[in-house]
Design a protein around this motif. Sequence first.
Motif, PDB file in Angstrom:
ATOM      1  N   GLN A 128       0.681  -1.237   0.055  1.00  0.00           N
ATOM      2  CA  GLN A 128       0.026   0.024  -0.197  1.00  0.00           C
ATOM      3  C   GLN A 128       0.852   1.163   0.143  1.00  0.00           C
ATOM      4  O   GLN A 128       0.377   2.308  -0.771  1.00  0.00           O
ATOM      5  CB  GLN A 128      -0.985   0.036   1.356  1.00  0.00           C
ATOM      6  N   VAL A 129       2.169   1.269   0.739  1.00  0.00           N
ATOM      7  CA  VAL A 129       2.777   2.323   0.859  1.00  0.00           C
ATOM      8  C   VAL A 129       3.363   2.662  -0.488  1.00  0.00           C
ATOM      9  O   VAL A 129       3.475   3.817  -0.965  1.00  0.00           O
ATOM     10  CB  VAL A 129       3.875   2.274   1.813  1.00  0.00           C
ATOM     11  N   LEU A 130       3.889   1.631  -1.239  1.00  0.00           N
ATOM     12  CA  LEU A 130       4.501   1.719  -2.571  1.00  0.00           C
ATOM     13  C   LEU A 130       3.461   2.089  -3.630  1.00  0.00           C
ATOM     14  O   LEU A 130       3.639   2.732  -4.266  1.00  0.00           O
ATOM     15  CB  LEU A 130       5.118   0.355  -3.019  1.00  0.00           C
ATOM     16  N   THR A 131       2.226   1.557  -3.329  1.00  0.00           N
ATOM     17  CA  THR A 131       1.088   2.117  -4.456  1.00  0.00           C
ATOM     18  C   THR A 131       0.644   3.500  -4.071  1.00  0.00           C
ATOM     19  O   THR A 131       0.880   4.361  -5.029  1.00  0.00           O
ATOM     20  CB  THR A 131      -0.205   1.397  -3.943  1.00  0.00           C
ATOM     21  N   ASP A 144      11.794  -0.876   5.074  1.00  0.00           N
ATOM     22  CA  ASP A 144      11.707  -2.205   4.609  1.00  0.00           C
ATOM     23  C   ASP A 144      11.777  -2.111   3.103  1.00  0.00           C
ATOM     24  O   ASP A 144      12.370  -2.934   2.325  1.00  0.00           O
ATOM     25  CB  ASP A 144      10.238  -2.850   4.862  1.00  0.00           C
ATOM     26  N   LEU A 145      10.958  -0.867   2.485  1.00  0.00           N
ATOM     27  CA  LEU A 145      10.958  -0.800   1.018  1.00  0.00           C
ATOM     28  C   LEU A 145      12.516  -0.183   0.440  1.00  0.00           C
ATOM     29  O   LEU A 145      12.594  -0.563  -0.685  1.00  0.00           O
ATOM     30  CB  LEU A 145       9.982   0.054   0.494  1.00  0.00           C
ATOM     31  N   ASP A 203      13.063   2.146 -10.281  1.00  0.00           N
ATOM     32  CA  ASP A 203      12.469   1.383 -11.494  1.00  0.00           C
ATOM     33  C   ASP A 203      12.411  -0.017 -10.700  1.00  0.00           C
ATOM     34  O   ASP A 203      11.388  -0.737 -11.258  1.00  0.00           O
ATOM     35  CB  ASP A 203      13.726   1.272 -12.354  1.00  0.00           C
ATOM     36  N   ALA A 204      13.335  -0.488 -10.024  1.00  0.00           N
ATOM     37  CA  ALA A 204      13.000  -1.846  -9.257  1.00  0.00           C
ATOM     38  C   ALA A 204      11.700  -1.860  -8.492  1.00  0.00           C
ATOM     39  O   ALA A 204      10.960  -2.897  -8.691  1.00  0.00           O
ATOM     40  CB  ALA A 204      14.219  -1.833  -8.435  1.00  0.00           C
ATOM     41  N   GLY A 205      11.368  -0.821  -7.752  1.00  0.00           N
ATOM     42  CA  GLY A 205      10.182  -0.469  -6.979  1.00  0.00           C
ATOM     43  C   GLY A 205       9.053  -0.877  -8.205  1.00  0.00           C
ATOM     44  O   GLY A 205       7.910  -1.269  -7.713  1.00  0.00           O
ATOM     45  N   ARG A 206       9.082   0.062  -9.336  1.00  0.00           N
ATOM     46  CA  ARG A 206       7.864   0.017 -10.137  1.00  0.00           C
ATOM     47  C   ARG A 206       7.836  -1.347 -10.859  1.00  0.00           C
ATOM     48  O   ARG A 206       6.743  -1.728 -10.844  1.00  0.00           O
ATOM     49  CB  ARG A 206       8.164   0.964 -11.427  1.00  0.00           C
ATOM     50  N   GLU A 228       4.440  -6.195 -10.771  1.00  0.00           N
ATOM     51  CA  GLU A 228       4.304  -7.638 -10.522  1.00  0.00           C
ATOM     52  C   GLU A 228       3.169  -8.054  -9.372  1.00  0.00           C
ATOM     53  O   GLU A 228       2.239  -8.822  -9.720  1.00  0.00           O
ATOM     54  CB  GLU A 228       5.308  -8.284 -10.330  1.00  0.00           C
ATOM     55  N   ARG A 229       3.310  -7.283  -8.415  1.00  0.00           N
ATOM     56  CA  ARG A 229       2.466  -7.736  -7.373  1.00  0.00           C
ATOM     57  C   ARG A 229       0.961  -7.129  -7.758  1.00  0.00           C
ATOM     58  O   ARG A 229      -0.108  -7.654  -7.344  1.00  0.00           O
ATOM     59  CB  ARG A 229       2.865  -6.841  -6.173  1.00  0.00           C
TER      60      ARG A 229
END
Length: 191
Positions: free
Chosen positions: A48-51, A81-82, A106-109, A114-115
């Motif tokens: 959710q944080v990444l979103t 953590d992220l 970019d790795a986070g995107r 994927e998720r």
Amino acid sequence: MTGATLRPDRPDPLDDDLGWMLGIVFRGYVRAADHALTDFPGGPRGYQVLTAAINGPARNQGAIAEELGLDRTVLTYLIDDLERPGFVARRADPADRRNRLIDVTDAGRTAWEERRAALRRVESHLLGALAPADAATLRALLQRVACSAQAADPLRDLCEVAAQVQPTTDRPDAASARVRRTPTPRARRRA
């Protein structure tokens, strides 16, 4: 549903209870989403944080915490953590160097995409009893209700909300209501 499916002559009161329906759907979603996000940093909350961070320009931690309804301290741990696998990076806010902006890498995107696909499969399975048009309608209606509820009342004091929706005939006297509305230290930490 419960009784209505088995005994049409005597429907079960739960079949018409919004809380029961939401609870059943929510528990099913949580179980499947937890499985889809089992090795994701921070689990479902990390996702959710990444979103929240992936959409729009970089924002500070406080803005993300407020949007998600998370305590800032909890958010800090989730961002840590992220940050470890390189999904996000913190940088100083040029407008206020005391603030840290959260940038998605970019790795986070890639990890998010994927998720997101895995969660879409979970959602499709969960909504499988509905025709695609009905599933789209349900999504649109839930989005409208959720956005309206969040905008109208970010639920900072759940005790006050509960007191407001309690029927007038069941309300205790004002003194005991004040005592009950005062959140405990544990409740404040969760808010």
